[in-house]
Design an enzyme around this catalytic site. Structure first.
Site, PDB file in Angstrom:
ATOM      1  N   LYS A  67       0.821  -1.212   0.000  1.00  0.00           N
ATOM      2  CA  LYS A  67       0.000   0.000   0.000  1.00  0.00           C
ATOM      3  C   LYS A  67       0.856   1.264   0.000  1.00  0.00           C
ATOM      4  CE  LYS A  67      -3.506  -0.322  -0.514  1.00  0.00           C
ATOM      5  NZ  LYS A  67      -4.128  -0.570  -1.853  1.00  0.00           N
ATOM      6  N   GLY A  68       2.055   1.142  -0.545  1.00  0.00           N
ATOM      7  CA  GLY A  68       2.921   2.312  -0.660  1.00  0.00           C
ATOM      8  C   GLY A  68       2.929   2.900  -2.055  1.00  0.00           C
ATOM      9  N   ARG A  71       2.348  -0.781  -7.229  1.00  0.00           N
ATOM     10  CA  ARG A  71       1.704  -1.014  -8.522  1.00  0.00           C
ATOM     11  C   ARG A  71       1.862   0.212  -9.423  1.00  0.00           C
ATOM     12  NH1 ARG A  71      -1.353  -4.176 -12.305  1.00  0.00           N
ATOM     13  NH2 ARG A  71      -1.182  -5.735 -10.680  1.00  0.00           N
ATOM     14  N   LYS A 273      -7.897   1.073  -6.827  1.00  0.00           N
ATOM     15  CA  LYS A 273      -6.869   1.937  -6.260  1.00  0.00           C
ATOM     16  C   LYS A 273      -7.483   3.294  -5.927  1.00  0.00           C
ATOM     17  CE  LYS A 273      -3.936  -1.336  -7.116  1.00  0.00           C
ATOM     18  NZ  LYS A 273      -3.417  -2.171  -6.017  1.00  0.00           N
ATOM     19  N   GLY A 274      -6.991   3.893  -4.857  1.00  0.00           N
ATOM     20  CA  GLY A 274      -7.472   5.199  -4.482  1.00  0.00           C
ATOM     21  C   GLY A 274      -8.834   5.202  -3.814  1.00  0.00           C
TER      22      GLY A 274
END
Length: 310
Positions: A67-68, A71, A273-274
């Site tokens: 989660k940094g 991707r 994502k996001g």
């Protein structure tokens, strides 16, 4: 380059024999993303490799953090013509059952690449693995490592958010984040999301095997806000000619983050994502921040660099 990603990762999933729920919850693989990979065109199985290419061990590895932004970093680096991106989350150096299969098994999961290309794989679990640094060093002690980090408190919440949605989609019970962060009035140090954000603890293990000069830290918060400067630093670290330019990115107002434009195509990171973070009780949030603050100071000292983390 990127067309190798889907097939190679599906191949890894099939070999691991891991159920989708396990991959989703433990390793942050979103169910929709997994479905997309599984539904992708499998014609690559019988496609002959391009003339002059071969499968090689990676010259660089994105070692984390979960989660940094691993991707996003991989997808953005894949713009570069001299980068061959391997399957995500190969889990060779942190999963004993995969490491036991040997180096040839690992190399066979890499994409075909030309001699002028750098092969890169990313597995966020490597950063927090006790064994990965020594194992990677045994493979190549001069390898260049990429570590992308973000504010550790925000990373904890993002970690929770991903697992929360994955459990919902699998019709599993969920807990409020406060119930996971705090037990009997004190921080729950057994909560994996907190453990993963102790950057100083994990970087010590890497520095036992690699000099700091071989580990380039990408500012994940800065990458989200303005990708190009961070990617130019990575190009320089990897001794790649500057090929990534500002026109490779455009801000998507609907999604709220930068998307990629290359080879006449536009693409954004997956909709998973996001995701919006849940509101966290302020006293619990401050308790978490206060705890991580000292770990952050130690991390800054170890890497001889500071970050704008609250």
């Amino acid at each position: 380059m990127s067309y190798f990603l889907s097939f190679a990762f599906l191949f890894v999933v099939q070999i691991h024999g891991a159920p989708p729920e396990f991959l989703q919850e433990e390793f942050g693989i979103d169910p929709i993303e997994l479905d997309s990979i599984q539904a992708s065109n499998m014609s690559d199985v019988s496609t002959s490799p391009p003339p002059g290419t071969s499968k090689r061990a990676p010259q660089s590895i994105i070692i984390g953090v979960r989660k940094g932004g691993t991707r996003a970093l991989l997808e953005m680096l894949d713009i570069h013509p001299e980068v061959a991106a391997a399957a995500t989350e190969v889990h060779f150096f942190d999963w004993d059952e995969n490491y036991a299969k040997g180096f040839e098994w690992y190399r066979d999961l890499m994409p075909y690449s030309y001699p002028n290309q750098i092969t890169i794989e990313k597995t966020p679990g490597y950063f927090t693995s006790a064994l990965a640094p020594e194992r990677i060093c045994a493979m190549n002690s001069s390898i260049k490592l990429l570590l992308i980090l973000r504010d550790p408190t925000e990373r904890v919440i993002s970690d929770y958010t991903q697992v929360y949605f994955n459990r919902l989609e699998n019709h599993k019970p969920v807990q409020a984040i406060e119930n996971l962060l705090v037990r009997n009035g004190v921080l729950n140090m057994r909560y994996k999301a907190i453990q993963r954000s102790l950057y100083d603890v994990h970087i010590r293990n890497w520095l036992r095997h690699f000099p700091l000069e071989q580990i380039h830290i990408v500012d994940g918060d800065a990458l989200i806000q303005d990708p190009l400067p961070e990617l130019q630093k990575v190009e320089n670290f990897l001794n790649l000619p500057p090929r990534i330019v500002s026109s490779n990115f455009y801000f998507n107002q609907t999604k709220g983050f930068y998307c990629i434009r290359s080879d006449g195509r536009e693409r954004c990171l997956h909709e998973s994502k996001g995701r919006p973070h849940p509101a966290v009780n302020n006293s619990v949030l401050q308790q978490l921040r206060a705890f991580l603050r000292e770990h952050n100071r130690t991390f800054f000292r170890l890497v001889r660099r500071t970050f704008n983390w609250q």
